[in-house]
Design an enzyme around this catalytic site. Structure first.
Site, PDB file in Angstrom:
ATOM      1  N   SER A  50       0.828  -1.206   0.000  1.00 47.30           N
ATOM      2  CA  SER A  50       0.000   0.000   0.000  1.00 47.30           C
ATOM      3  C   SER A  50       0.863   1.257   0.000  1.00 47.30           C
ATOM      4  O   SER A  50       0.377   2.352  -0.278  1.00 47.30           O
ATOM      5  CB  SER A  50      -0.918   0.003   1.228  1.00 47.30           C
ATOM      6  OG  SER A  50      -0.189  -0.267   2.407  1.00 47.30           O
ATOM      7  N   ASP A  88       5.548  -7.169   2.428  1.00 48.87           N
ATOM      8  CA  ASP A  88       4.783  -7.679   1.291  1.00 48.87           C
ATOM      9  C   ASP A  88       5.679  -8.067   0.125  1.00 48.87           C
ATOM     10  O   ASP A  88       6.629  -7.341  -0.213  1.00 48.87           O
ATOM     11  CB  ASP A  88       3.812  -6.609   0.783  1.00 48.87           C
ATOM     12  CG  ASP A  88       2.435  -6.722   1.391  1.00 48.87           C
ATOM     13  OD1 ASP A  88       2.129  -7.761   2.006  1.00 48.87           O
ATOM     14  OD2 ASP A  88       1.650  -5.771   1.251  1.00 48.87           O
ATOM     15  N   GLU A 186      -9.420  -9.737   3.997  1.00 45.03           N
ATOM     16  CA  GLU A 186      -9.739  -8.351   3.637  1.00 45.03           C
ATOM     17  C   GLU A 186     -11.105  -8.249   2.977  1.00 45.03           C
ATOM     18  O   GLU A 186     -11.413  -8.961   2.025  1.00 45.03           O
ATOM     19  CB  GLU A 186      -8.687  -7.746   2.710  1.00 45.03           C
ATOM     20  CG  GLU A 186      -9.031  -6.301   2.326  1.00 45.03           C
ATOM     21  CD  GLU A 186      -7.895  -5.532   1.688  1.00 45.03           C
ATOM     22  OE1 GLU A 186      -8.123  -4.358   1.313  1.00 45.03           O
ATOM     23  OE2 GLU A 186      -6.788  -6.095   1.547  1.00 45.03           O
TER      24      GLU A 186
END
Length: 278
Positions: A50, A88, A186
């Site tokens: 993100s 990530d 999510e």
């Protein structure tokens, strides 16, 4: 314990052992100062892709590179002592197969010192997760809405409604069986996230899922009210630092233009008798 004793970082087995116990508090961080703040209170600090949107102004996470994750991963590790730092794997760094995934994951762990990696995907990625975990790479899985595949989902849509629920549940089960030590859920409908949490023997980390999950994660800049371009329903703002920062910047700029900054207290005086050099 001595006040000078080194702080022991949490490990993937520590996190897995929290299944059904005390809730896991997790946040993203991309810089050393933010990592220091999160480390005081959180169990997991995620260097999420993100960062492409939050830090670099990209429209989504697809343009994030492995080098970007390495850069921010090293920065976060400089600020984290206790929390487990997870980094990530970015889009394109692991989908081609287990060997590609291992090379990218091994580089992330070796060059940042992080404790684990995270990858997105469901049952189709289970062989890759098994390959990594069998070779000493701890993996946090991410199912439900996976932002790296947002184009194929047709946008940031809620997952697990109706017949789609079976697919999400099977994805979570496959990741747990492949060896993931925790699974992010999510934007999964609440009843399904609750059922998956009860079904699995590894912790679930919710983001727009259910309070029944074993932990929760949000983007640091979202909860602080810094990043406001994209505000999901599941985000709760705990501060409005973006508004406060803009007011401070505006006040500074006005004082500069008015000649009120810098004032005498911000300047340095000569020492008495000190000769000037020409």
């Amino acid at each position: 314990m001595s006040a000078n004793a080194p702080i022991r970082s949490l490990t993937p087995p520590d996190i897995r052992a929290r299944k059904g116990g005390d809730k896991l508090a997790c946040l993203t961080a991309y810089t050393t100062p933010m990592a220091r703040l999160a480390d005081k209170h959180c169990d997991i600090v995620l260097v999420g892709d993100s960062l492409g949107m939050v830090v670099h102004g990209l429209p989504n996470t697809l343009g994030v590179t492995l080098d970007m994750m390495l850069l921010h991963g090293r920065a976060v590790m400089r600020g984290a002592e206790r929390a487990l730092v997870v980094v990530d794997l970015p889009f394109g760094a692991y989908e081609a197969g287990p060997t590609q995934a291992f090379a990218a994951a091994a580089r992330l762990m070796a060059e940042t010192g992080c404790g684990a990696v995270k990858l997105e995907g469901g049952a189709e990625m289970a062989p890759t997760v098994a390959f990594l975990t069998q070779r000493g790479i701890p993996v946090m899985a991410h199912v439900g809405l996976v932002p790296q595949r947002v184009q194929s989902f047709g946008g940031y849509k809620v997952q697990g409604r109706g017949p789609d629920g079976m697919r999400v549940a099977e994805d979570a089960r496959a990741m747990a069986q492949a060896g993931a030590f925790a699974i992010v859920l999510e934007k999964v409908v609440e009843p399904l996230a609750r059922e998956i949490t009860a079904m699995l023997d590894v912790p679930t980390i919710g983001i727009g899922a259910s309070p029944a999950c074993d932990g929760q994660i949000l983007v640091m800049d979202d909860i602080l009210g810094i990043f406001t371009d994209f505000q999901p329903k599941f985000v709760k703002r705990y501060a409005e630092l973006g508004t406060a920062a803009e007011a401070a910047i505006a006040a500074y700029a006005q004082e500069v233009r008015d000649g009120r900054f810098p004032a005498a207290e911000h300047c340095f005086a000569e020492r008495p008798g000190e000769p000037r050099t020409r």
